[in-house]
Design an enzyme around this catalytic site. Structure first.
Site, PDB file in Angstrom:
ATOM      1  N   LEU A 363     -46.109 -36.869 -28.286  1.00 32.81           N
ATOM      2  CA  LEU A 363     -46.105 -35.530 -27.692  1.00 32.81           C
ATOM      3  C   LEU A 363     -47.282 -35.347 -26.745  1.00 32.81           C
ATOM      4  O   LEU A 363     -47.259 -34.506 -25.857  1.00 32.81           O
ATOM      5  CB  LEU A 363     -46.198 -34.471 -28.796  1.00 32.81           C
ATOM      6  CG  LEU A 363     -45.037 -34.411 -29.784  1.00 32.81           C
ATOM      7  CD1 LEU A 363     -45.413 -33.576 -30.996  1.00 32.81           C
ATOM      8  CD2 LEU A 363     -43.800 -33.838 -29.106  1.00 32.81           C
ATOM      9  N   GLY A 366     -55.069 -38.086 -26.523  1.00 28.86           N
ATOM     10  CA  GLY A 366     -56.453 -37.735 -26.213  1.00 28.86           C
ATOM     11  C   GLY A 366     -57.317 -38.928 -26.556  1.00 28.86           C
ATOM     12  O   GLY A 366     -56.786 -39.987 -26.920  1.00 28.86           O
ATOM     13  N   PHE A 368     -59.066 -39.341 -29.115  1.00 20.57           N
ATOM     14  CA  PHE A 368     -58.993 -39.592 -30.561  1.00 20.57           C
ATOM     15  C   PHE A 368     -57.821 -40.513 -30.895  1.00 20.57           C
ATOM     16  O   PHE A 368     -57.799 -41.160 -31.921  1.00 20.57           O
ATOM     17  CB  PHE A 368     -58.804 -38.260 -31.302  1.00 20.57           C
ATOM     18  CG  PHE A 368     -57.568 -37.535 -30.842  1.00 20.57           C
ATOM     19  CD1 PHE A 368     -56.346 -37.801 -31.432  1.00 20.57           C
ATOM     20  CD2 PHE A 368     -57.634 -36.632 -29.785  1.00 20.57           C
ATOM     21  CE1 PHE A 368     -55.200 -37.162 -30.978  1.00 20.57           C
ATOM     22  CE2 PHE A 368     -56.502 -36.003 -29.345  1.00 20.57           C
ATOM     23  CZ  PHE A 368     -55.274 -36.263 -29.926  1.00 20.57           C
ATOM     24  N   GLY A 369     -56.790 -40.510 -30.050  1.00 22.20           N
ATOM     25  CA  GLY A 369     -55.554 -41.213 -30.362  1.00 22.20           C
ATOM     26  C   GLY A 369     -54.376 -40.486 -29.756  1.00 22.20           C
ATOM     27  O   GLY A 369     -54.473 -39.987 -28.634  1.00 22.20           O
ATOM     28  N   SER A 370     -53.292 -40.374 -30.521  1.00 22.46           N
ATOM     29  CA  SER A 370     -52.122 -39.713 -29.939  1.00 22.46           C
ATOM     30  C   SER A 370     -51.525 -38.679 -30.896  1.00 22.46           C
ATOM     31  O   SER A 370     -51.828 -38.673 -32.096  1.00 22.46           O
ATOM     32  CB  SER A 370     -51.066 -40.757 -29.592  1.00 22.46           C
ATOM     33  OG  SER A 370     -50.714 -41.447 -30.772  1.00 22.46           O
ATOM     34  N   VAL A 371     -50.706 -37.790 -30.329  1.00 23.36           N
ATOM     35  CA  VAL A 371     -50.010 -36.789 -31.134  1.00 23.36           C
ATOM     36  C   VAL A 371     -48.539 -37.178 -31.176  1.00 23.36           C
ATOM     37  O   VAL A 371     -47.904 -37.333 -30.132  1.00 23.36           O
ATOM     38  CB  VAL A 371     -50.177 -35.372 -30.547  1.00 23.36           C
ATOM     39  CG1 VAL A 371     -49.390 -34.363 -31.373  1.00 23.36           C
ATOM     40  CG2 VAL A 371     -51.649 -34.971 -30.506  1.00 23.36           C
ATOM     41  N   LYS A 388     -51.385 -35.573 -35.386  1.00 19.52           N
ATOM     42  CA  LYS A 388     -52.488 -36.132 -34.615  1.00 19.52           C
ATOM     43  C   LYS A 388     -52.915 -37.410 -35.323  1.00 19.52           C
ATOM     44  O   LYS A 388     -53.406 -37.355 -36.459  1.00 19.52           O
ATOM     45  CB  LYS A 388     -53.649 -35.116 -34.601  1.00 19.52           C
ATOM     46  CG  LYS A 388     -54.308 -34.970 -33.253  1.00 19.52           C
ATOM     47  CD  LYS A 388     -55.308 -33.824 -33.239  1.00 19.52           C
ATOM     48  CE  LYS A 388     -55.668 -33.507 -31.799  1.00 19.52           C
ATOM     49  NZ  LYS A 388     -56.603 -32.405 -31.661  1.00 19.52           N
ATOM     50  N   ASP A 480     -62.474 -23.641 -26.801  1.00 19.56           N
ATOM     51  CA  ASP A 480     -61.667 -24.446 -25.877  1.00 19.56           C
ATOM     52  C   ASP A 480     -60.353 -23.735 -25.566  1.00 19.56           C
ATOM     53  O   ASP A 480     -59.302 -24.362 -25.451  1.00 19.56           O
ATOM     54  CB  ASP A 480     -61.412 -25.837 -26.482  1.00 19.56           C
ATOM     55  CG  ASP A 480     -61.020 -26.866 -25.412  1.00 19.56           C
ATOM     56  OD1 ASP A 480     -61.016 -26.520 -24.217  1.00 19.56           O
ATOM     57  OD2 ASP A 480     -60.698 -28.006 -25.796  1.00 19.56           O
TER      58      ASP A 480
HETATM   59  P1  ADP Z   1     -57.038 -32.720 -27.344  1.00 26.40           P
HETATM   60  O1  ADP Z   1     -58.232 -32.406 -28.167  1.00 26.40           O
HETATM   61  O2  ADP Z   1     -56.968 -34.162 -26.931  1.00 26.40           O
HETATM   62  O3  ADP Z   1     -56.850 -31.800 -26.200  1.00 26.40           O
HETATM   63  P2  ADP Z   1     -54.752 -31.375 -28.519  1.00 26.40           P
HETATM   64  O4  ADP Z   1     -54.842 -30.851 -29.896  1.00 26.40           O
HETATM   65  O5  ADP Z   1     -54.862 -30.367 -27.450  1.00 26.40           O
HETATM   66  O6  ADP Z   1     -55.809 -32.544 -28.352  1.00 26.40           O
HETATM   67  O7  ADP Z   1     -53.376 -32.176 -28.375  1.00 26.40           O
HETATM   68  C1  ADP Z   1     -53.057 -32.946 -27.243  1.00 26.40           C
HETATM   69  C2  ADP Z   1     -51.607 -32.757 -26.830  1.00 26.40           C
HETATM   70  O8  ADP Z   1     -50.726 -33.082 -27.908  1.00 26.40           O
HETATM   71  C3  ADP Z   1     -51.270 -31.335 -26.474  1.00 26.40           C
HETATM   72  O9  ADP Z   1     -51.557 -31.057 -25.148  1.00 26.40           O
HETATM   73  C4  ADP Z   1     -49.776 -31.277 -26.764  1.00 26.40           C
HETATM   74  O10 ADP Z   1     -49.042 -31.815 -25.676  1.00 26.40           O
HETATM   75  C5  ADP Z   1     -49.629 -32.203 -27.948  1.00 26.40           C
HETATM   76  N1  ADP Z   1     -49.678 -31.416 -29.193  1.00 26.40           N
HETATM   77  C6  ADP Z   1     -50.772 -31.175 -29.937  1.00 26.40           C
HETATM   78  N2  ADP Z   1     -50.476 -30.407 -31.015  1.00 26.40           N
HETATM   79  C7  ADP Z   1     -49.158 -30.149 -30.950  1.00 26.40           C
HETATM   80  C8  ADP Z   1     -48.237 -29.401 -31.757  1.00 26.40           C
HETATM   81  N3  ADP Z   1     -48.649 -28.766 -32.867  1.00 26.40           N
HETATM   82  N4  ADP Z   1     -46.947 -29.325 -31.377  1.00 26.40           N
HETATM   83  C9  ADP Z   1     -46.538 -29.958 -30.259  1.00 26.40           C
HETATM   84  N5  ADP Z   1     -47.344 -30.669 -29.459  1.00 26.40           N
HETATM   85  C10 ADP Z   1     -48.647 -30.786 -29.781  1.00 26.40           C
HETATM   86 MG    MG Z   2     -56.220 -29.943 -25.858  1.00 25.21          MG
END
Ligand code: ADP
Ligand code: MG
Length: 636
Positions: A363, A366, A368-371, A388, A480
């Site tokens: 999805l 970052g 840290f890795g991937s979502v 995450k 943020d």
């Molecule tokens: P970072 O700290 O790298 O910005 P985020 O928590 O914002 O990490 O997550 C990175 C991306 O992952 C988001 O921009 C989104 O596209 C996807 N993502 C994160 N959490 C969710 C969620 N709960 N549902 C759907 N997509 C998510």
């Molecule tokens: Mg983010």
């Protein structure tokens, strides 16, 4: 000019408000309540009676609630010893106008205007016919039921209670009011539900049979209604017509938004019936009637069919009634999956790996890795989740960061914040969250100016302000907040996410002092964050303003190509970003308030949310009225 009494500024004692029933500050008060010449829901003949008593002088006038269109009024005026009644329509954009006349922002402003300029009326408004102090504003049938009905409706439709109910009402009051208005008849004593014509007659004939005794019943098929009325000891039956635009009427009669308004009208005007409606034939079941939960929303936590056990397979959405837009409460993500006591019993911070299915679909990512997308198998339901996943080669510092993020999320529970389901330690450390399938707000809006109306953006930003108000109240700073970190469940439902930089403030602190500089989103940061590393909710308010700007510019990049240090001197010099094209003025005004240099003078989220709400209600509480059909012809 008005003689003697100034129109708009003369506020009647505020005790009048109480006549409209208890108001917890959520339900809208009629904007004419404070006008001393406003009588509420009185009939045309009652209005004429008041004008007669007040002397019938030229330009004598009063204002009353319109019984036909939600939110409308009628202006009753005297000229040459004759009565003239002008309907005042509430327009789609929230303004008020007399058919063919200029729009005004409220009933007071409209009357003020016509006191100086007749502009098509028989004469100017010269003398207000003041409501006698002993006569309270007559509440409309709907006013007195509204508050209870809102709560009952939310409770029964979505099975919500307490805080979740308040959040639902606050974020959706205008839509709820419209929904309820169309089902309000179900709560009326004269409404008998689905009974046959013969049963209707039996009920009318039982007990006394005065002329005008009536009931409304649902006809066997198609959900249309019939009116049964007694006259000369005989029962007459009329079909209530329901036209394509959703309006109700008698054949050839005046059209109304709702059944109960039609009934109220027929109490005053026969509109082709044998008699006026008078006494309600009481539905004995009415008082303790337990209205049925609509089939499109079953109670939460039971009767749930788990989705197929194939990762990535789609859940079949429960169909909504035709023509109705999805509300946040329709989504399973509105309340915590642990709101169900059965699930809460099983809740642990660390969840078992075998209950989690991790999909390959990514999805986002970052450092840290991937979502990743996934499904979490709970006791009585399966839920879609976003996971995450920490890259295994990451050093301890990144792992600690994710643990801190989890610790923050663990303490939050609000419909407008992405909830954490739990942590899972297996092939990697995984933070399991509610899924927001429509993704980040900036990406969603980008290039969609034609598809997503500005009202929709206001609705979403109001939800973000509700989530931020909750954080402020709980003493957390987000640090943020940006459109990229607002995720959408769907086009009408936003949640705040990414608590990677967030902090819980100590009980006695109102800011967090960062000791080291980090990778900071400078364009979103308030001056005191950058200059003194002081982070408070007021700093989040600044970021909210930037997020608003991003949203109203449909995913635009703030401060164009400027670099961080340039932005700092731009702000320092007193400059601010321009109003995005097409953004409503009140929304730009609010952005500028969020960008007040001194944090002490900046509004809090309590204030920001209230402003968002007021504006949002004002644009969405539009009565669905067709001026042509609604016109009450000036009667001489
Ligand atoms: P970072 O700290 O790298 O910005 P985020 O928590 O914002 O990490 O997550 C990175 C991306 O992952 C988001 O921009 C989104 O596209 C996807 N993502 C994160 N959490 C969710 C969620 N709960 N549902 C759907 N997509 C998510
Ligand atoms: Mg983010």
């Amino acid at each position: 000019m008005v003689t003697g009494v100034s129109i708009s500024c003369t506020a009647a004692p505020t005790t009048h408000r109480s006549t409209l029933g208890p108001s917890p500050g959520l339900v809208m008060i009629d904007p004419a309540t404070d006008l001393p010449f406003f009588y509420g829901s009185i009939s045309r003949s009652e209005a004429e009676q008041h004008l007669k008593l007040a002397g019938m002088s030229d330009g004598l006038f009063l204002l009353r609630q319109c019984l036909r269109s939600l939110g409308g009024y009628v202006l009753s005026l005297i000229w040459n010893l004759e009565f003239y009644h002008y309907p005042v329509e509430k327009q789609l954009n929230g303004t008020y106008c007399i058919s063919g006349g200029k729009p005004h922002c409220g009933p007071a402003e409209l009357c003020e205007f016509y006191s100086k300029d007749a502009d098509g009326l028989v004469c100017t408004l010269r003398k207000p016919c003041l409501r006698p102090p002993e006569q309270p504003i007559k509440p409309g049938v709907f006013d007195s039921l509204r508050d209870n009905m809102l709560r009952e409706y939310v409770r029964q439709t979505w099975n919500l209670e307490a805080e979740a109910m308040e959040q639902a009402i606050m974020s959706q009051a205008p839509q709820l009011e419209k929904l309820i208005a169309t089902t309000a008849h179900e709560k009326m004593a004269w409404y008998h539900g689905k009974i046959t014509r013969t049963e209707g007659e039996r009920r009318l004939y039982s007990g006394s049979q005065p002329d005008g005794k009536f009931l409304v019943r649902e006809r066997d098929e198609s959900g249309t209604f019939a009116l049964s009325v007694m006259y000369g000891k005989t029962a007459y039956h009329y079909r209530i017509l329901h036209d394509k635009s959703g309006k109700y009427s008698m054949p050839e009669g005046t059209k109304f938004d709702t059944v109960w308004q039609l009934v109220e009208y027929l109490k005053m005007k026969p509109d082709g019936l044998v008699t006026l409606l008078r006494e309600a034939c009481m539905n004995q079941n009415c008082a303790n009637q337990t209205p049925t939960v609509p089939s499109w929303r079953r109670p939460r936590g039971n009767g749930y069919t788990p989705p197929p056990e194939v990762p990535g397979a789609c859940k079949i959405p429960t169909p909504l009634p035709a023509g109705r837009q999805a509300l946040p409460m329709d989504s399973d993500e509105f309340v915590s999956p642990y709101a169900d006591p059965k699930e809460l019993q099983e809740k642990t911070l660390f969840i078992k790996r075998e209950k989690l299915m991790v999909d390959e679909v990514e999805l986002g990512s970052g450092n840290f890795g991937s979502v990743k997308k996934g499904v979490y198998k709970m006791k009585s339901k399966h839920i879609d989740v976003a996971i995450k996943v920490l890259k295994s080669e990451n050093e301890k510092a990144v792992r600690d960061e994710m643990m801190r993020e989890a610790e923050i999320m663990h303490q939050l529970d609000n419909p407008y914040i992405v909830r954490m389901i739990g942590l899972c330690q297996a092939e990697a450390l995984m933070l399991v969250m509610e899924m927001a399938p429509a993704g980040p707000l900036n990406k969603f809006l980008s290039g969609k100016k034609d598809q997503v109306p500005v009202e929709n953006v206001v609705e979403l930003m109001h939800q973000v302000s509700l989530g931020m108000k909750y954080l402020e109240e709980k003493n957390f700073v987000h640090r943020d907040l940006a459109a990229r970190n607002v995720l959408l469940v769907n086009q009408h439902y936003a949640k705040i996410s990414d608590f990677g930089l967030s902090k819980a403030l100590g009980a006695d602190d109102n800011y967090y002092k960062a000791r080291t500089l980090g990778k900071w989103p400078l364009k979103w940061y308030a001056p005191e964050c950058i200059n003194f590393h002081k982070f408070s909710s007021k700093g989040d308010v600044w970021s909210f303003g930037i997020t608003m700007w991003e949203a109203f510019s449909y995913g635009g990049k703030p401060y164009k190509k400027m670099k961080g240090p340039e932005v700092i001197s731009f702000i320092q010099s007193g400059s601010r970003m321009d109003n995005p094209a097409g953004c409503p003025d009140p929304m730009y005004e609010l952005m500028k308030e969020c960008w007040i240099y001194k944090y002490e003078e900046r509004p809090s989220f309590v204030q920001v949310e209230e402003k968002m709400r007021t504006y949002y209600y004002s644009i969405s509480k539009k009565a669905s009225t067709d001026p042509k059909e609604q016109q009450e012809k000036p009667a001489a």
